[in-house]
Write a protein that holds these residues in place. Sequence first.
Motif, PDB file in Angstrom:
ATOM      1  N   TYR A 122      38.708  53.024  38.199  1.00 26.76           N
ATOM      2  CA  TYR A 122      39.226  53.002  39.564  1.00 26.76           C
ATOM      3  C   TYR A 122      40.718  53.259  39.605  1.00 26.76           C
ATOM      4  O   TYR A 122      41.251  53.642  40.632  1.00 26.76           O
ATOM      5  CB  TYR A 122      38.884  51.689  40.265  1.00 26.76           C
ATOM      6  CG  TYR A 122      39.180  50.465  39.449  1.00 26.76           C
ATOM      7  CD1 TYR A 122      38.213  49.909  38.620  1.00 26.76           C
ATOM      8  CD2 TYR A 122      40.425  49.885  39.488  1.00 26.76           C
ATOM      9  CE1 TYR A 122      38.497  48.796  37.853  1.00 26.76           C
ATOM     10  CE2 TYR A 122      40.708  48.766  38.736  1.00 26.76           C
ATOM     11  CZ  TYR A 122      39.739  48.234  37.921  1.00 26.76           C
ATOM     12  OH  TYR A 122      40.022  47.135  37.158  1.00 26.76           O
ATOM     13  N   ILE A 148      46.350  49.379  35.225  1.00 27.44           N
ATOM     14  CA  ILE A 148      46.350  48.423  34.107  1.00 27.44           C
ATOM     15  C   ILE A 148      47.355  48.871  33.038  1.00 27.44           C
ATOM     16  O   ILE A 148      48.096  48.064  32.478  1.00 27.44           O
ATOM     17  CB  ILE A 148      44.927  48.261  33.507  1.00 27.44           C
ATOM     18  CG1 ILE A 148      43.963  47.757  34.567  1.00 27.44           C
ATOM     19  CG2 ILE A 148      44.945  47.265  32.347  1.00 27.44           C
ATOM     20  CD1 ILE A 148      43.100  48.776  35.203  1.00 27.44           C
ATOM     21  N   GLY A 174      40.744  54.278  24.949  1.00 34.83           N
ATOM     22  CA  GLY A 174      39.963  54.912  26.019  1.00 34.83           C
ATOM     23  C   GLY A 174      40.865  55.230  27.199  1.00 34.83           C
ATOM     24  O   GLY A 174      42.031  55.601  27.027  1.00 34.83           O
ATOM     25  N   ARG A 175      40.331  55.048  28.412  1.00 36.17           N
ATOM     26  CA  ARG A 175      41.094  55.432  29.618  1.00 36.17           C
ATOM     27  C   ARG A 175      42.427  54.703  29.692  1.00 36.17           C
ATOM     28  O   ARG A 175      43.487  55.314  29.833  1.00 36.17           O
ATOM     29  CB  ARG A 175      40.265  55.104  30.869  1.00 36.17           C
ATOM     30  CG  ARG A 175      39.142  56.084  31.131  1.00 36.17           C
ATOM     31  CD  ARG A 175      38.292  55.584  32.267  1.00 36.17           C
ATOM     32  NE  ARG A 175      37.537  54.415  31.855  1.00 36.17           N
ATOM     33  CZ  ARG A 175      36.220  54.392  31.691  1.00 36.17           C
ATOM     34  NH1 ARG A 175      35.501  55.446  31.948  1.00 36.17           N
ATOM     35  NH2 ARG A 175      35.602  53.298  31.292  1.00 36.17           N
ATOM     36  N   ILE A 176      42.388  53.353  29.611  1.00 39.16           N
ATOM     37  CA  ILE A 176      43.611  52.568  29.833  1.00 39.16           C
ATOM     38  C   ILE A 176      44.529  52.645  28.614  1.00 39.16           C
ATOM     39  O   ILE A 176      45.735  52.868  28.728  1.00 39.16           O
ATOM     40  CB  ILE A 176      43.249  51.099  30.159  1.00 39.16           C
ATOM     41  CG1 ILE A 176      42.439  51.041  31.464  1.00 39.16           C
ATOM     42  CG2 ILE A 176      44.506  50.242  30.258  1.00 39.16           C
ATOM     43  CD1 ILE A 176      41.798  49.684  31.745  1.00 39.16           C
ATOM     44  N   ASP A 197      40.509  52.967  17.099  1.00 39.48           N
ATOM     45  CA  ASP A 197      39.354  52.981  17.998  1.00 39.48           C
ATOM     46  C   ASP A 197      38.128  53.309  17.167  1.00 39.48           C
ATOM     47  O   ASP A 197      38.218  54.059  16.190  1.00 39.48           O
ATOM     48  CB  ASP A 197      39.557  54.048  19.104  1.00 39.48           C
ATOM     49  CG  ASP A 197      38.607  53.847  20.278  1.00 39.48           C
ATOM     50  OD1 ASP A 197      37.380  53.918  20.074  1.00 39.48           O
ATOM     51  OD2 ASP A 197      39.103  53.599  21.392  1.00 39.48           O
ATOM     52  N   HIS A 227      43.144  47.063  24.338  1.00 41.80           N
ATOM     53  CA  HIS A 227      42.522  47.795  25.462  1.00 41.80           C
ATOM     54  C   HIS A 227      41.066  48.129  25.208  1.00 41.80           C
ATOM     55  O   HIS A 227      40.623  49.234  25.505  1.00 41.80           O
ATOM     56  CB  HIS A 227      43.306  49.087  25.721  1.00 41.80           C
ATOM     57  CG  HIS A 227      44.710  48.839  26.125  1.00 41.80           C
ATOM     58  ND1 HIS A 227      45.051  48.368  27.378  1.00 41.80           N
ATOM     59  CD2 HIS A 227      45.870  48.940  25.428  1.00 41.80           C
ATOM     60  CE1 HIS A 227      46.359  48.216  27.433  1.00 41.80           C
ATOM     61  NE2 HIS A 227      46.881  48.544  26.266  1.00 41.80           N
ATOM     62  N   MET A 228      40.315  47.203  24.609  1.00 38.10           N
ATOM     63  CA  MET A 228      38.883  47.498  24.394  1.00 38.10           C
ATOM     64  C   MET A 228      38.042  46.494  25.174  1.00 38.10           C
ATOM     65  O   MET A 228      38.520  45.419  25.528  1.00 38.10           O
ATOM     66  CB  MET A 228      38.555  47.452  22.908  1.00 38.10           C
ATOM     67  CG  MET A 228      38.804  46.114  22.279  1.00 38.10           C
ATOM     68  SD  MET A 228      38.742  46.240  20.496  1.00 38.10           S
ATOM     69  CE  MET A 228      39.650  44.785  20.051  1.00 38.10           C
ATOM     70  N   PRO A 229      36.787  46.837  25.447  1.00 39.73           N
ATOM     71  CA  PRO A 229      35.935  45.872  26.150  1.00 39.73           C
ATOM     72  C   PRO A 229      35.585  44.707  25.229  1.00 39.73           C
ATOM     73  O   PRO A 229      35.625  44.847  24.004  1.00 39.73           O
ATOM     74  CB  PRO A 229      34.681  46.683  26.484  1.00 39.73           C
ATOM     75  CG  PRO A 229      34.672  47.807  25.519  1.00 39.73           C
ATOM     76  CD  PRO A 229      36.091  48.091  25.139  1.00 39.73           C
ATOM     77  N   THR A 278      45.702  42.882  27.961  1.00 46.25           N
ATOM     78  CA  THR A 278      45.254  43.079  29.342  1.00 46.25           C
ATOM     79  C   THR A 278      43.762  43.413  29.352  1.00 46.25           C
ATOM     80  O   THR A 278      43.243  43.890  30.352  1.00 46.25           O
ATOM     81  CB  THR A 278      46.022  44.229  30.031  1.00 46.25           C
ATOM     82  OG1 THR A 278      45.871  45.400  29.222  1.00 46.25           O
ATOM     83  CG2 THR A 278      47.486  43.914  30.232  1.00 46.25           C
ATOM     84  N   ARG A 315      40.374  41.601  27.554  1.00 53.49           N
ATOM     85  CA  ARG A 315      39.559  40.413  27.845  1.00 53.49           C
ATOM     86  C   ARG A 315      40.027  39.273  26.940  1.00 53.49           C
ATOM     87  O   ARG A 315      40.273  39.478  25.745  1.00 53.49           O
ATOM     88  CB  ARG A 315      38.073  40.674  27.577  1.00 53.49           C
ATOM     89  CG  ARG A 315      37.366  41.452  28.674  1.00 53.49           C
ATOM     90  CD  ARG A 315      37.220  40.636  29.975  1.00 53.49           C
ATOM     91  NE  ARG A 315      36.550  41.369  31.028  1.00 53.49           N
ATOM     92  CZ  ARG A 315      37.132  42.192  31.900  1.00 53.49           C
ATOM     93  NH1 ARG A 315      38.437  42.404  31.843  1.00 53.49           N
ATOM     94  NH2 ARG A 315      36.430  42.803  32.837  1.00 53.49           N
ATOM     95  N   ASP A 350      47.298  38.808  30.168  1.00 53.59           N
ATOM     96  CA  ASP A 350      46.792  38.946  31.534  1.00 53.59           C
ATOM     97  C   ASP A 350      45.363  38.418  31.620  1.00 53.59           C
ATOM     98  O   ASP A 350      44.816  38.284  32.713  1.00 53.59           O
ATOM     99  CB  ASP A 350      46.845  40.415  31.975  1.00 53.59           C
ATOM    100  CG  ASP A 350      46.511  40.581  33.443  1.00 53.59           C
ATOM    101  OD1 ASP A 350      47.128  39.863  34.260  1.00 53.59           O
ATOM    102  OD2 ASP A 350      45.638  41.401  33.784  1.00 53.59           O
ATOM    103  N   HIS A 378      44.980  37.762  35.466  1.00 61.11           N
ATOM    104  CA  HIS A 378      44.058  38.909  35.427  1.00 61.11           C
ATOM    105  C   HIS A 378      44.382  39.853  36.596  1.00 61.11           C
ATOM    106  O   HIS A 378      43.508  40.225  37.378  1.00 61.11           O
ATOM    107  CB  HIS A 378      42.600  38.433  35.505  1.00 61.11           C
ATOM    108  CG  HIS A 378      41.649  39.429  34.917  1.00 61.11           C
ATOM    109  ND1 HIS A 378      40.642  39.091  34.063  1.00 61.11           N
ATOM    110  CD2 HIS A 378      41.551  40.776  35.069  1.00 61.11           C
ATOM    111  CE1 HIS A 378      39.967  40.168  33.711  1.00 61.11           C
ATOM    112  NE2 HIS A 378      40.504  41.206  34.316  1.00 61.11           N
ATOM    113  N   PHE A 402      45.110  45.053  37.200  1.00 60.64           N
ATOM    114  CA  PHE A 402      44.455  46.114  37.994  1.00 60.64           C
ATOM    115  C   PHE A 402      44.975  46.179  39.428  1.00 60.64           C
ATOM    116  O   PHE A 402      44.688  47.133  40.146  1.00 60.64           O
ATOM    117  CB  PHE A 402      42.941  45.846  38.068  1.00 60.64           C
ATOM    118  CG  PHE A 402      42.598  44.785  39.077  1.00 60.64           C
ATOM    119  CD1 PHE A 402      42.784  43.444  38.798  1.00 60.64           C
ATOM    120  CD2 PHE A 402      42.138  45.133  40.337  1.00 60.64           C
ATOM    121  CE1 PHE A 402      42.503  42.477  39.755  1.00 60.64           C
ATOM    122  CE2 PHE A 402      41.848  44.167  41.291  1.00 60.64           C
ATOM    123  CZ  PHE A 402      42.040  42.837  41.003  1.00 60.64           C
TER     124      PHE A 402
END
Length: 330
Positions: free
Chosen positions: A100, A105, A154-156, A175, A205-207, A233, A235, A259, A296, A299
């Motif tokens: 989004y 982020i 990735g994206r962020i 990664d 920056h990973m899930p 930032t 999890r 965050d 958090h 975003f």
Amino acid sequence: MKILMYGTREDEKEAALAWAQKENVKVTFNDGPLTMETVDLLDGYDAVTTSQTAQFDDRLYEIVANKGIKQIAQRSAGFDMFDLDLATQHGLIISNVPSYSPNAIAEYAVTAAMNIIRNTEKIQRKVREHDFTWNKTIISKEMRSMTVAIIGTGRIGSITGRILNGFGAKVIGYDLYPNEDAKAFLTYTDTLEEVVRQADLISIHMPLTKDNTYMFNADLFAKMKDGVYIVNTARGGIVDTKALLDALNSGKVAAAALDTYENEAPYFPKDFRDKEIEDKVLLELIAREDVQVSQHIAFYTETAVMNLVEGGLNSAKEVVETGSCENRVN
Ligand code: NAD
């Protein structure tokens, strides 16, 4: 078509009402999350969008499905609050809004990194006490003199790396699936150990997955440079917070910007000004000068909120109209 929008904040309503008018869909707001107490509000609706932060109650999948609803459209990128297998068993499509505004982020991660290396919090505290002196406790580092490790490109992560490369930092990355485009501004290492060993600042920056829960533990901190800076930032559960506190106490970690926090769900994003915080670890993190905690919020920009609202509502509508949706995660 009627969609019930749970967990609606004031700042989401304008975008939701504009979408509803454009799409000719009736959107009703509910402030609270989708829980056992609020699930019956769904009677008579065709679809639902949520903004869950706490773990989704396992009993709800069956109840939602029995109301003839086919999906739950979560308005966030993260979907770790849902049990995807259980949702699938009950024929429910879970969707997220995967992208989004990764810039939101990434820019926050860069801001947080700059804050901790430039000691902005300590400087502001001193100024508020009218202590205008210069001394070693607030002398800073420059980003261009640092090696920055991006974990998860990735994206962020890749945008964060590109911005920090613009500051003149040497950017390295790790990664599981290296990103060809990111090689223009960062150098990959083959192992996590290697990347953290070289880094002066690490940005995560990973899930969160079962495999990387507590990946940042005492063993990994021991492999880092003394005086490393940590920015998370992603999890909270990726970092063993008690091991991080030990590493801060020993000087292994110079400062951290968090965050996300592993046990944030009861607190973020809620108002605790008149309530007691029972979590002693959270209290310690907040009290420390070498930790910058935020709720958090990385975003949280106008662009991101609009894209989240529209993304959630679009997925909800798509499932009603087509039986599936592009952003399905189960
Ligand atoms: P993404 O899927 O584009 O990128 C994640 C990257 O991490 C991928 O390249 C993937 O290969 C890599 N990865 C996964 N597991 C890994 C592992 N064990 N070791 C190394 N790399 C691994 O995701 P994104 O859009 O960049 O988002 C990254 C994370 O940011 C999200 O998963 C979410 O947790 C977090 N996030 C936080 C906020 C906030 O407000 N703080 C907002 C949105 C997203």
